[in-house]
Write an enzyme that holds these catalytic residues in place. Sequence first.
Site, PDB file in Angstrom:
ATOM      1  N   GLU A 268      50.368  36.456 -34.151  1.00 14.47           N
ATOM      2  CA  GLU A 268      49.926  37.749 -33.443  1.00 14.47           C
ATOM      3  C   GLU A 268      49.285  38.622 -34.252  1.00 14.47           C
ATOM      4  O   GLU A 268      48.180  39.487 -34.129  1.00 14.47           O
ATOM      5  CB  GLU A 268      51.081  38.269 -32.924  1.00 14.47           C
ATOM      6  CG  GLU A 268      50.957  39.917 -32.267  1.00 14.47           C
ATOM      7  CD  GLU A 268      52.248  40.619 -31.907  1.00 14.47           C
ATOM      8  OE1 GLU A 268      53.321  39.916 -31.638  1.00 14.47           O
ATOM      9  OE2 GLU A 268      52.381  41.884 -32.640  1.00 14.47           O
TER      10      GLU A 268
ATOM     11  N   SER B 179      62.885  33.165 -28.558  1.00 12.25           N
ATOM     12  CA  SER B 179      62.089  31.734 -27.962  1.00 12.25           C
ATOM     13  C   SER B 179      63.071  30.666 -27.616  1.00 12.25           C
ATOM     14  O   SER B 179      62.590  29.576 -27.623  1.00 12.25           O
ATOM     15  CB  SER B 179      61.373  31.311 -29.430  1.00 12.25           C
ATOM     16  OG  SER B 179      62.230  31.356 -30.404  1.00 12.25           O
TER      17      SER B 179
HETATM   18  S1  SF4 Z   1      57.405  40.509 -24.525  1.00 14.27           S
HETATM   19 FE1  SF4 Z   1      57.610  38.880 -26.045  1.00 14.27          FE
HETATM   20  S2  SF4 Z   1      55.432  38.087 -26.376  1.00 14.27           S
HETATM   21 FE2  SF4 Z   1      55.210  40.375 -25.323  1.00 14.27          FE
HETATM   22  S3  SF4 Z   1      54.924  41.640 -27.020  1.00 14.27           S
HETATM   23 FE3  SF4 Z   1      57.207  41.484 -26.305  1.00 14.27          FE
HETATM   24  S4  SF4 Z   1      58.084  39.926 -27.736  1.00 14.27           S
HETATM   25 FE4  SF4 Z   1      55.750  39.741 -27.930  1.00 14.27          FE
END
Ligand code: SF4
Length: 308
Positions: free
Chosen positions: A148, A285
């Site tokens: 990211e 995750s």
């Molecule tokens: S929803 Fe999940 S992928 Fe999207 S910004 Fe939040 S933590 Fe990151």
Amino acid sequence: MTLSTNGPNSDLIYKGTTVTIEIDPHAGFCFGVDRAVHLAESLLQKDSQAYCVGDIVHNQKEMDRLSQLGLTFVNHQELENQTSKKVLFRAHGEPPQSYQLANQKQHQLTDATCPVVVKLQQRVKKAWETMINLNGQVIIFGKRNHAEVLGLVGQTQNQAVVIENMNDLDAIDFSRPIEVFSQTTSSLTDYKLFCERITSKAQSTLKINDTICRQVSSREPWLKAFVITVEVMIFVGGTKSSNAKFLHGVCKSHNPDSFLVSGVDDIQMEWFAGKTRVGISGATSTPLWQLQEVAQWLHQNLNEQIKN
Ligand code: SF4
């Protein structure tokens, strides 16, 4: 016993004691990862083969499941070596160069970048355009090599300064204007401390943006509330997941009998001796199906111990 994700289940008898196994109702993928996995699945329903750039989620079991459906995980170099493939960009997002590469190689792109990350990328880009004119700096608080962060830095022609912790503060020129963003999955506490520190050092204009995703930061207080209601906490997370390590640390600080496992093979039965209430949770995750698998396994094995 009926396993449920929404609350306490029927009791389970263990060594003459009543044992309850409960899955944390707030566990499971965050919205962005869930969306990316669904996009991958629908892509694979139409085509038996697709390519995902990088790990779609830091969870080997989920990656294995998607591999069996036909998803191949590739790096940027491998993407460059292929042409006209079905390609998925994961929830973490990609820098502009990846889109150029996909276009150049005529790949059919499914962009699963989380909408929250897309918005953040747009804000970073806009801030960078402003900062160029002011001789200022864009600061990203996050992990330097995280996908990211690479996607965010890419919005600034790789000029943004990445700060991982207080030891990196020398990289900031406090005499120039500054605009700050955080990686969406950073710790709210660490980011607040960092912002306080730079506020005290800034000598020019300073704009701080709160860009931590509440899908992740809310997990911490929810998890604290859950972990104190159980005697043993089984926290399921991938070995590569920084979120798993962080949230397991939260569990451990409120309940010393909290154990981080990547699957049932890591579980030791002595953890449950004399305990009556077992909780199961996981990183953002960790898919819900994996938590249910662990709950089923514990249910079966704790029962077997009683029979023996
Ligand atoms: S929803 Fe999940 S992928 Fe999207 S910004 Fe939040 S933590 Fe990151």
